[in-house]
Design a protein around this motif. Structure first.
Motif, PDB file in Angstrom:
ATOM      1  N   GLN A 189    -106.359 -42.695-104.905  1.00  0.00           N
ATOM      2  CA  GLN A 189    -105.580 -41.690-105.633  1.00  0.00           C
ATOM      3  C   GLN A 189    -106.495 -40.814-106.480  1.00  0.00           C
ATOM      4  O   GLN A 189    -106.350 -39.588-106.499  1.00  0.00           O
ATOM      5  CB  GLN A 189    -104.549 -42.375-106.539  1.00  0.00           C
ATOM      6  N   GLU A 190    -107.438 -41.446-107.165  1.00  0.00           N
ATOM      7  CA  GLU A 190    -108.368 -40.688-108.007  1.00  0.00           C
ATOM      8  C   GLU A 190    -109.199 -39.724-107.175  1.00  0.00           C
ATOM      9  O   GLU A 190    -109.461 -38.585-107.590  1.00  0.00           O
ATOM     10  CB  GLU A 190    -109.283 -41.662-108.762  1.00  0.00           C
ATOM     11  N   MET A 191    -109.606 -40.154-105.976  1.00  0.00           N
ATOM     12  CA  MET A 191    -110.397 -39.280-105.108  1.00  0.00           C
ATOM     13  C   MET A 191    -109.565 -38.093-104.637  1.00  0.00           C
ATOM     14  O   MET A 191    -110.044 -36.943-104.626  1.00  0.00           O
ATOM     15  CB  MET A 191    -110.924 -40.077-103.918  1.00  0.00           C
ATOM     16  N   LEU A 192    -108.318 -38.340-104.258  1.00  0.00           N
ATOM     17  CA  LEU A 192    -107.452 -37.249-103.815  1.00  0.00           C
ATOM     18  C   LEU A 192    -107.210 -36.247-104.933  1.00  0.00           C
ATOM     19  O   LEU A 192    -107.236 -35.022-104.717  1.00  0.00           O
ATOM     20  CB  LEU A 192    -106.117 -37.818-103.316  1.00  0.00           C
ATOM     21  N   LEU A 316    -125.503 -30.881-103.477  1.00  0.00           N
ATOM     22  CA  LEU A 316    -124.325 -31.333-102.736  1.00  0.00           C
ATOM     23  C   LEU A 316    -123.844 -32.676-103.281  1.00  0.00           C
ATOM     24  O   LEU A 316    -122.642 -32.921-103.385  1.00  0.00           O
ATOM     25  CB  LEU A 316    -124.671 -31.450-101.251  1.00  0.00           C
ATOM     26  N   GLU A 317    -124.788 -33.533-103.649  1.00  0.00           N
ATOM     27  CA  GLU A 317    -124.429 -34.844-104.189  1.00  0.00           C
ATOM     28  C   GLU A 317    -123.637 -34.722-105.485  1.00  0.00           C
ATOM     29  O   GLU A 317    -122.723 -35.512-105.742  1.00  0.00           O
ATOM     30  CB  GLU A 317    -125.694 -35.685-104.422  1.00  0.00           C
ATOM     31  N   ILE A 323    -115.912 -36.047-106.567  1.00  0.00           N
ATOM     32  CA  ILE A 323    -114.791 -36.577-105.775  1.00  0.00           C
ATOM     33  C   ILE A 323    -114.782 -38.101-105.789  1.00  0.00           C
ATOM     34  O   ILE A 323    -113.771 -38.728-106.091  1.00  0.00           O
ATOM     35  CB  ILE A 323    -114.867 -36.070-104.315  1.00  0.00           C
ATOM     36  N   VAL A 324    -115.925 -38.700-105.468  1.00  0.00           N
ATOM     37  CA  VAL A 324    -115.962 -40.149-105.277  1.00  0.00           C
ATOM     38  C   VAL A 324    -116.573 -40.903-106.440  1.00  0.00           C
ATOM     39  O   VAL A 324    -116.601 -42.132-106.434  1.00  0.00           O
ATOM     40  CB  VAL A 324    -116.734 -40.504-103.987  1.00  0.00           C
ATOM     41  N   GLY A 325    -117.071 -40.175-107.462  1.00  0.00           N
ATOM     42  CA  GLY A 325    -117.719 -40.841-108.575  1.00  0.00           C
ATOM     43  C   GLY A 325    -119.210 -40.981-108.330  1.00  0.00           C
ATOM     44  O   GLY A 325    -119.724 -40.648-107.259  1.00  0.00           O
ATOM     45  N   ASN A 359    -115.829 -36.570-121.872  1.00  0.00           N
ATOM     46  CA  ASN A 359    -114.382 -36.821-121.908  1.00  0.00           C
ATOM     47  C   ASN A 359    -113.976 -37.862-120.876  1.00  0.00           C
ATOM     48  O   ASN A 359    -113.145 -38.739-121.136  1.00  0.00           O
ATOM     49  CB  ASN A 359    -113.618 -35.517-121.666  1.00  0.00           C
ATOM     50  N   LYS A 360    -114.563 -37.756-119.683  1.00  0.00           N
ATOM     51  CA  LYS A 360    -114.221 -38.685-118.604  1.00  0.00           C
ATOM     52  C   LYS A 360    -114.688 -40.098-118.929  1.00  0.00           C
ATOM     53  O   LYS A 360    -113.976 -41.073-118.697  1.00  0.00           O
ATOM     54  CB  LYS A 360    -114.855 -38.194-117.290  1.00  0.00           C
ATOM     55  N   GLU A 361    -115.908 -40.201-119.469  1.00  0.00           N
ATOM     56  CA  GLU A 361    -116.482 -41.512-119.765  1.00  0.00           C
ATOM     57  C   GLU A 361    -115.751 -42.216-120.914  1.00  0.00           C
ATOM     58  O   GLU A 361    -115.498 -43.416-120.856  1.00  0.00           O
ATOM     59  CB  GLU A 361    -117.965 -41.343-120.125  1.00  0.00           C
ATOM     60  N   MET A 362    -115.386 -41.436-121.952  1.00  0.00           N
ATOM     61  CA  MET A 362    -114.843 -42.035-123.177  1.00  0.00           C
ATOM     62  C   MET A 362    -113.347 -41.831-123.328  1.00  0.00           C
ATOM     63  O   MET A 362    -112.754 -42.310-124.293  1.00  0.00           O
ATOM     64  CB  MET A 362    -115.560 -41.429-124.394  1.00  0.00           C
ATOM     65  N   ASP A 363    -112.736 -41.096-122.390  1.00  0.00           N
ATOM     66  CA  ASP A 363    -111.315 -40.765-122.502  1.00  0.00           C
ATOM     67  C   ASP A 363    -111.035 -40.011-123.797  1.00  0.00           C
ATOM     68  O   ASP A 363    -110.062 -40.281-124.506  1.00  0.00           O
ATOM     69  CB  ASP A 363    -110.447 -42.028-122.416  1.00  0.00           C
TER      70      ASP A 363
END
Length: 429
Positions: A189-192, A316-317, A323-325, A359-363
């Motif tokens: 779900q997170e990837m989508l 590209l990575e 997308i995938v982390g 933000n993503k790491e610490m919410d």
């Protein structure tokens, strides 16, 4: 004789109520079918799904057929119930028959079958489609006539019917993914959702800023160049002449080491091994850049502004990691290396960290519509390069500047336990 006739009328009334329940349940089941699951079943050759899709191609005819059948049996049931009521109770029978039939039809021919059909649409719709298909063939002239009259009446009222589309918008698709629950693993779900977010993120949001690039000045002393090649933490090295904006290109460490092993390593041989630069305009959305990388068969590019000055580097990575982390070696330290929790609950953070990653790491919820780094956010807020021990509150988060150098904020302390949403915006202490 009258008793026999009355019993026959009761049987006919019961049959009509069953037919009414059938039409009511069929209508709800057909309209409740999941169109995407229906197409999937039809593509796998499911006969019931194929019949249902064919009927739903013209929903006006399907609804017209069901309503004709439903109203016909309900009117007949009302007439028969009235006859039975008069025979049993005389003039009072009309009122009694009306009340009883209304309750019976409501419970057994409307609410119950529609509820069952809404809960199990496929179980009801697929078998029902056999009878509906047959009825549509037999009653097609009547259905067409009714639809023609209805369409003419709508045109007189200046109402134009438009075909609805089953296509989903991005936000609707996002909701579908969220509500998939256990059907789609949370990681998937997170990837989508990350794929859907690609167009909202630009290359500046994920690029390695020019100040953090590992690059070699080709005009430097050759011994220093040789040392930098050997110590390179990355597989590709950017070469430039005196300043980053005068970049020459990328050289693969493997090629440089091969030249060293053959005693052919020199500035000229290093320049001959350089790969041409690929430039990316700033502001390019990630979904567009992913396509550009694919079309141009490139994996790395330099982000340039409107004046052609290099702002950073994107690979590209980097896009795939959105997308995938994280799964590759990043050009920058990972957020966990840039964020150090202290014993008092505060966090020492390197101010070069990307705000989106923070933000993503610490919410957390620092604004991302302005500067891309925490240093940029602090400087923009203070409108100057602050001195150490300067404190402020940005988006409700208490921040203390710990270290400043090289014309930028290097380290800050964030105290999340004192976080408080401010109704007046950003407040200085």
């Amino acid at each position: 004789m009258d008793a026999i006739h009355t019993s026959a009328l009761f049987i006919i009334l019961l049959v009509l109520i069953i037919l009414s329940a059938y039409f009511s349940g069929s209508e709800t089941a057909m309209m409740t079918l999941n169109r995407y699951r229906l197409r999937h079943l039809a593509s796998s050759g499911h006969k019931g799904a194929l019949r249902a899709i064919k009927l739903l191609e013209r929903p006006d005819r399907l609804i017209g057929l069901i309503l004709i059948g439903n109203n016909l049996v309900n009117i007949l049931a009302s007439a028969i119930a009235t006859i039975i009521g008069i025979r049993l109770y005389g003039d009072m029978g009309v009122a009694i028959a009306t009340g009883v039939l209304t309750l019976v039809v409501l419970v057994f021919a409307e609410v119950t079958p529609k509820t069952v059909a809404a809960l199990h649409p496929e179980r009801i719709a697929f078998p029902s489609s056999i009878i509906l298909q047959l009825l549509l063939t037999v009653l097609s002239p009547i259905v067409k006539a009714v639809n023609l009259i209805t369409s003419g009446f709508l045109r007189l009222m200046c109402i134009h019917s438009q075909g609805s589309s089953d296509a989903l918008s991005q936000e609707e698709l996002r909701t579908v993914v969220h509500e998939a629950g256990a059907l789609i693993p949370r990681r998937h779900q997170e990837m989508l959702l990350s794929i859907l977010d690609l167009e909202k993120v630009t290359v500046e949001d994920i690029m390695v800023p020019r100040a953090e690039l590992y690059a070699i000045n080709i005009n430097a002393d050759f011994k220093l160049i040789n040392k930098q090649v050997i110590q390179s933490p990355h597989t590709r090295i950017l070469l430039y002449r005196d300043k980053i904006d005068d970049a020459v290109g990328f050289v693969h460490v493997r090629d440089a080491l091969r030249l060293q092993s053959k005693d052919q390593f020199s500035k000229s041989s290093l320049l001959r091994a350089v790969k041409e630069l690929y430039f990316i305009p700033e502001g390019t959305p990630l979904n567009v850049q992913l396509t550009n990388f694919q079309q141009n068969k490139e994996r790395i590019g330099m982000v340039v502004d409107e004046y052609g000055d290099i702002q950073g580097l994107v690979t590209l990575e980097d896009i795939l990691e959105e997308i995938v982390g994280d799964f590759t070696t990043s050009m920058l330290p990972t957020p966990s290396e840039e964020i150090r929790k202290q014993q008092d609950g505060s966090y020492l953070i390197e101010a070069t960290i990307n705000i989106r990653e923070l933000n993503k790491e610490m919410d957390w919820h620092f604004p991302i519509d302005g500067p891309k780094t925490l240093n940029g956010l602090v400087v923009e807020y203070m409108e100057e390069i602050p001195k150490p021990n300067t404190s402020m509150r940005i988006s409700g988060y208490p921040i203390e500047v710990v270290d400043v150098g090289e014309n930028r904020v290097k380290t800050v302390r964030v105290i999340p336990q004192h976080y408080k949403k401010s109704t007046t915006g950003l407040l200085k202490k």
